[in-house]
Scaffold this motif. Sequence first.
Motif, PDB file in Angstrom:
ATOM      1  N   LYS A   5      -3.261  10.475  -1.349  1.00 20.02           N
ATOM      2  CA  LYS A   5      -3.498   9.487  -2.397  1.00 20.02           C
ATOM      3  C   LYS A   5      -2.933   8.122  -2.005  1.00 20.02           C
ATOM      4  O   LYS A   5      -1.777   8.012  -1.605  1.00 20.02           O
ATOM      5  N   GLU A  11       0.874  -1.165   0.000  1.00 21.41           N
ATOM      6  CA  GLU A  11       0.000   0.000   0.000  1.00 21.41           C
ATOM      7  C   GLU A  11       0.909   1.212   0.000  1.00 21.41           C
ATOM      8  O   GLU A  11       1.784   1.339   0.855  1.00 21.41           O
ATOM      9  N   THR A  62       1.181   5.324   0.100  1.00 22.09           N
ATOM     10  CA  THR A  62       0.485   6.564   0.419  1.00 22.09           C
ATOM     11  C   THR A  62       1.387   7.738   0.075  1.00 22.09           C
ATOM     12  O   THR A  62       2.522   7.817   0.552  1.00 22.09           O
ATOM     13  N   LYS A  95      -8.283   0.644 -10.806  1.00 23.52           N
ATOM     14  CA  LYS A  95      -7.803   1.072 -12.125  1.00 23.52           C
ATOM     15  C   LYS A  95      -6.289   0.879 -12.194  1.00 23.52           C
ATOM     16  O   LYS A  95      -5.557   1.328 -11.312  1.00 23.52           O
ATOM     17  N   ASP A 152      -4.885   2.145  -8.601  1.00 21.42           N
ATOM     18  CA  ASP A 152      -5.442   3.072  -7.617  1.00 21.42           C
ATOM     19  C   ASP A 152      -6.436   2.305  -6.749  1.00 21.42           C
ATOM     20  O   ASP A 152      -6.671   1.109  -6.968  1.00 21.42           O
ATOM     21  N   SER A 153      -7.005   2.953  -5.765  1.00 25.28           N
ATOM     22  CA  SER A 153      -7.862   2.245  -4.810  1.00 25.28           C
ATOM     23  C   SER A 153      -9.179   1.761  -5.423  1.00 25.28           C
ATOM     24  O   SER A 153      -9.870   0.928  -4.855  1.00 25.28           O
ATOM     25  N   THR A 154      -9.519   2.253  -6.639  1.00 25.57           N
ATOM     26  CA  THR A 154     -10.736   1.790  -7.312  1.00 25.57           C
ATOM     27  C   THR A 154     -10.471   0.567  -8.186  1.00 25.57           C
ATOM     28  O   THR A 154     -11.388   0.020  -8.787  1.00 25.57           O
ATOM     29  N   SER A 208      -2.321   4.153  -3.346  1.00 26.75           N
ATOM     30  CA  SER A 208      -2.304   3.222  -4.477  1.00 26.75           C
ATOM     31  C   SER A 208      -1.722   1.897  -3.991  1.00 26.75           C
ATOM     32  O   SER A 208      -1.273   1.784  -2.850  1.00 26.75           O
ATOM     33  N   VAL A 212      -2.790   1.770 -13.122  1.00 25.86           N
ATOM     34  CA  VAL A 212      -2.115   3.034 -13.396  1.00 25.86           C
ATOM     35  C   VAL A 212      -0.810   2.805 -14.155  1.00 25.86           C
ATOM     36  O   VAL A 212      -0.415   3.591 -14.998  1.00 25.86           O
TER      37      VAL A 212
END
Length: 165
Positions: free
Chosen positions: A129, A123, A125, A153, A149-151, A131, A155
Amino acid sequence: MQRWRGWLVASVVLGALTAAMARADEEKEQKVPLDKVPKAVIDAVKAKFEDAELVSAQTEKEDGKLVYEINLKHKGHKIEVSVTPKGKIVSIEKTIAIKDLPKAVSEAVEAKYPKATIKVAEEVTEGEKVSYEIQLVTADKKKIEVVLDSTGKIVKEEKKDEKKD
């Protein structure tokens, strides 16, 4: 005249090589004894992670600026904290259990890399933000690092050189 042109070309080539080597040196991490790390850096890390065991430190240049990377152990996690010489925390990379990845991240990795084996999950930070960096081995034995990213997606994707890992 011809001799001067040769010297000029040699000087330009030598200058370009020197600049390239200096840039390569800038990218390298250099180990630093913990007792040589600035007090502001140590204080910032200790304030953020009380009771952490500081393991090691190194310096590197990020975007041309010096940062200290402090490696520590805190509550069973391996953590790398990047800090400016004045004590501002730039980023925190924490190794986490694969089961602790957000569901969206796990599902995205499974969809993109079916049957892959996750070797390391971190993780990351940076400010507000968050990721996730995932090192995995695909079903066809390729080593890949994926940043999501946290959704969930993707990157960034990067194939890893077998010799480096």
